[in-house]
Design a protein around this motif. Sequence first.
Motif, PDB file in Angstrom:
ATOM      1  N   LEU B  23      47.918 -36.110  -8.763  1.00 23.70           N
ATOM      2  CA  LEU B  23      46.446 -36.154  -8.811  1.00 23.70           C
ATOM      3  C   LEU B  23      45.927 -35.239  -9.910  1.00 23.70           C
ATOM      4  O   LEU B  23      44.984 -35.588 -10.639  1.00 23.70           O
ATOM      5  N   ALA B  24      46.541 -34.062 -10.025  1.00 19.06           N
ATOM      6  CA  ALA B  24      46.099 -33.108 -11.052  1.00 19.06           C
ATOM      7  C   ALA B  24      46.301 -33.690 -12.447  1.00 19.06           C
ATOM      8  O   ALA B  24      45.473 -33.487 -13.348  1.00 19.06           O
ATOM      9  N   ASP B  25      47.387 -34.446 -12.612  1.00 19.34           N
ATOM     10  CA  ASP B  25      47.632 -35.077 -13.919  1.00 19.34           C
ATOM     11  C   ASP B  25      46.508 -36.049 -14.285  1.00 19.34           C
ATOM     12  O   ASP B  25      46.135 -36.159 -15.450  1.00 19.34           O
ATOM     13  N   ALA B  26      46.026 -36.768 -13.275  1.00 16.30           N
ATOM     14  CA  ALA B  26      45.004 -37.789 -13.545  1.00 16.30           C
ATOM     15  C   ALA B  26      43.592 -37.207 -13.578  1.00 16.30           C
ATOM     16  O   ALA B  26      42.671 -37.810 -14.129  1.00 16.30           O
ATOM     17  N   ALA B  27      43.430 -36.011 -12.983  1.00 16.21           N
ATOM     18  CA  ALA B  27      42.077 -35.453 -12.819  1.00 16.21           C
ATOM     19  C   ALA B  27      41.623 -34.706 -14.069  1.00 16.21           C
ATOM     20  O   ALA B  27      42.442 -34.291 -14.895  1.00 16.21           O
ATOM     21  N   ARG B  28      40.322 -34.551 -14.174  1.00 11.92           N
ATOM     22  CA  ARG B  28      39.790 -33.666 -15.223  1.00 11.92           C
ATOM     23  C   ARG B  28      38.618 -32.880 -14.639  1.00 11.92           C
ATOM     24  O   ARG B  28      37.935 -33.334 -13.708  1.00 11.92           O
ATOM     25  N   GLU B  29      38.436 -31.719 -15.207  1.00  7.10           N
ATOM     26  CA  GLU B  29      37.349 -30.859 -14.741  1.00  7.10           C
ATOM     27  C   GLU B  29      36.176 -31.032 -15.681  1.00  7.10           C
ATOM     28  O   GLU B  29      36.361 -31.104 -16.899  1.00  7.10           O
ATOM     29  N   GLU B  30      34.979 -31.094 -15.129  1.00  9.99           N
ATOM     30  CA  GLU B  30      33.800 -31.301 -15.970  1.00  9.99           C
ATOM     31  C   GLU B  30      32.742 -30.258 -15.648  1.00  9.99           C
ATOM     32  O   GLU B  30      32.539 -29.918 -14.481  1.00  9.99           O
ATOM     33  N   GLU B  31      32.085 -29.792 -16.691  1.00  4.85           N
ATOM     34  CA  GLU B  31      30.916 -28.904 -16.521  1.00  4.85           C
ATOM     35  C   GLU B  31      29.703 -29.739 -16.896  1.00  4.85           C
ATOM     36  O   GLU B  31      29.631 -30.250 -18.008  1.00  4.85           O
ATOM     37  N   LEU B  32      28.778 -29.858 -15.977  1.00  2.25           N
ATOM     38  CA  LEU B  32      27.621 -30.709 -16.253  1.00  2.25           C
ATOM     39  C   LEU B  32      26.325 -29.906 -16.134  1.00  2.25           C
ATOM     40  O   LEU B  32      26.200 -29.050 -15.251  1.00  2.25           O
ATOM     41  N   PRO B  33      25.367 -30.185 -17.017  1.00  2.00           N
ATOM     42  CA  PRO B  33      24.097 -29.447 -16.948  1.00  2.00           C
ATOM     43  C   PRO B  33      23.223 -29.965 -15.799  1.00  2.00           C
ATOM     44  O   PRO B  33      23.433 -31.075 -15.307  1.00  2.00           O
ATOM     45  N   ALA B  34      22.227 -29.188 -15.434  1.00  6.66           N
ATOM     46  CA  ALA B  34      21.263 -29.618 -14.407  1.00  6.66           C
ATOM     47  C   ALA B  34      20.580 -30.893 -14.878  1.00  6.66           C
ATOM     48  O   ALA B  34      20.253 -31.033 -16.059  1.00  6.66           O
ATOM     49  N   GLY B  35      20.407 -31.829 -13.975  1.00  4.57           N
ATOM     50  CA  GLY B  35      19.718 -33.074 -14.309  1.00  4.57           C
ATOM     51  C   GLY B  35      20.653 -34.191 -14.739  1.00  4.57           C
ATOM     52  O   GLY B  35      20.243 -35.350 -14.750  1.00  4.57           O
ATOM     53  N   ARG B  36      21.882 -33.871 -15.068  1.00  4.95           N
ATOM     54  CA  ARG B  36      22.808 -34.914 -15.519  1.00  4.95           C
ATOM     55  C   ARG B  36      23.169 -35.829 -14.345  1.00  4.95           C
ATOM     56  O   ARG B  36      23.452 -35.366 -13.249  1.00  4.95           O
ATOM     57  N   THR B  37      23.164 -37.142 -14.607  1.00  6.22           N
ATOM     58  CA  THR B  37      23.523 -38.107 -13.555  1.00  6.22           C
ATOM     59  C   THR B  37      25.038 -38.274 -13.501  1.00  6.22           C
ATOM     60  O   THR B  37      25.682 -38.488 -14.535  1.00  6.22           O
ATOM     61  N   VAL B  38      25.574 -38.146 -12.309  1.00  9.60           N
ATOM     62  CA  VAL B  38      27.017 -38.284 -12.114  1.00  9.60           C
ATOM     63  C   VAL B  38      27.355 -39.727 -11.757  1.00  9.60           C
ATOM     64  O   VAL B  38      28.331 -40.294 -12.248  1.00  9.60           O
ATOM     65  N   LEU B  39      26.525 -40.334 -10.908  1.00  8.04           N
ATOM     66  CA  LEU B  39      26.732 -41.719 -10.462  1.00  8.04           C
ATOM     67  C   LEU B  39      25.393 -42.437 -10.443  1.00  8.04           C
ATOM     68  O   LEU B  39      24.381 -41.842 -10.068  1.00  8.04           O
ATOM     69  N   HIS B  40      25.417 -43.695 -10.825  1.00  5.79           N
ATOM     70  CA  HIS B  40      24.200 -44.510 -10.749  1.00  5.79           C
ATOM     71  C   HIS B  40      24.333 -45.466  -9.580  1.00  5.79           C
ATOM     72  O   HIS B  40      25.334 -46.191  -9.489  1.00  5.79           O
TER      73      HIS B  40
END
Lengths: 492, 156
Positions: B23-40
């Motif tokens: 799972l760690a191989d496939a995963a990535r970490e993301e830093e997102l700003p306030a207001g950013r849409t993660v899912l629509h």
Amino acid sequence: MRSPRDAEALEHLLGSPFLEGFDPRDLAELARRATLVGFEESEPVFTQGNPATCLYLLVAGAVELAVAGKGGGPAMVVQTITHEGHPIGWSAMVAPHRYRATATARGPTRLLAIGREALEQQARANPGFGMTLMRAVLGIVGDRLRATRTRLIARRYDDVVVAIRDLLDQSGPRLSVASPLHRLPHHLEHRLTLPDAFQILDALRRHGDPVEREVAGLCADLLVRARRELEFYQQLQAIYQSVAGADPTAGPEQVRLQSTLALRRLFLGTRHRIEGWEHLPERPGHIFIMNHLGYHPDNVLPNNFVLTLDTHFVSAMVVFERYGEAPIRVVRKSRPDEYGHQQFYDRLGYVYTYSGHVDAGDEDPNSSPEARRRFFLDVAGAHLEAGRNLVICPEGAWTSTERSPLRLRPGAFRLAAHVRPEPLLVPVAVANFDKKLTTTTTAAVVHEPFRLSDYLPDLGDDRALLDFINHRVGPWFREWVREAAALAGWAS
Amino acid sequence: MEQAVLEQLSFFGGLPGWALARLADAAREEELPAGRTVLHQHDRTRTVHILLAGALQIYVRVGDDDLLVAVLRDPGELVGWSAFRPPYRATASVRCEQPSRLVTVPVAAFEKLFEHDPDLGHLILGRVAAGVADRLEQARERLLTAPRQGPVGEGP
């Protein structure tokens, strides 16, 4: 070899949409461990917060799911499950394995119960089964979440139609474009097309494809209150029609009786309080005076006629209840353009009074105000003398519970002064009939009857009569209406 | 990404090392700003997101309006569960209420694990279901305190 009991259980498992795609061998094994259980009306299946030990599938009947908030307060019904094979008690498969709602049988109900332990053993024996089961559980929990959000939308936007539009929107990828469900929001916009909406829902819940059945079920749950209100409205329509369209050969007494019985059925389905039975005179032949309340706009019939429910309530639920005979009401004469009003009251044999809006025709026996007054006294007096009760709203107009009563007019009191033997005046204070009767509690309180002669030595003294009405009866009624409103509020 | 990041999240607790590594191989970490849409809402979802830090708002679109249905603040909470069940479309939108850190995992990585070891499928899907069930309880709690619904069929 499979026992008949196992075979029946297997049949239910194989027919359950929840278990679609499961290996029949797994289901056969589960059938061996499942038990058919029966519940009577109102019997609890499980209680919110209790350890979740069983997953159930509906076999027959209906189960209502209700949740109570963490802060206490009354529980709220969130879903009524009526589809065969639908799962109930999925919490048995989800940590922390406590039921997240209270399930109650609605009518005689049969369920197929599968113990959590049996499901877990089966999952251990066949991991593929365990994974398929959890995918199915995730599906059902997701559906419940979606349904709850739809209800939240309905509340937040004060509009269930918005919520249903949203639900159909969300179901778009799965719902056939030809589905009659797409017509639903349009039918819901207008009271006269509401029956079409419920017809679509009922048909699809029985005969729709799986997606239609599910969405129709969610919509029906959202529309429980709307359906109740529609049924109330349809009762009003039927009552009106039974009077206005009564057989031409039926006499007023027969029409009054039929409409009174229908009104009693209507009111028996509402929350109401009646007090003061002990004040009702032993025999009929008296004048019931009551405050008059307006109507909720939802009660307006398609011909713009409104059944004023307060007077019908007192007639049907108080006077008829006590004397077994519908009273004669005193109503204003219809205006020339009020066909609905006229068609209704003409059949009931009520006593008409003339308002300023009505010009009596040449053929009318009451061609002058004095003649009309005399005519009213004679006709109404004859009813009293014949031992019939009269119901009169002395205000001559209606208003809200909060503003009731308006200034009392003297007609009812002059009638009492005119008739011999002198009738009793029986005051009845009513409250909340101007509200939506499907969501409120109404009240009617009978007060101690009195004779005018108890207060007025000379019944012919009109000035003293007006003084008595304005300074005694008016204030009494104001107090009585407040008491009736408090009684209704307390009952709510 | 580092396997250790996943190990500290309760969602992955008790998973065998080989599974975490995949799972760690496939995963990535993301830093997102306030207001950013993660899912629509309504979009096809093939990734799941797990909150590491910050806060996420879940909302549904109603006409021209957004109705907030939940706020997630606890590290380890999962969004995008629709990726595990047909029709694989987001039932709500998700956006960052404040700058947030997320782990994003393609659902295909989970599905491969499930194929290899269906027991893990049972375990992980059970945790996903528990998370959705908690969200259901929150939604019901909101419903119990929301104002009453309005009428339908207004006209006479």
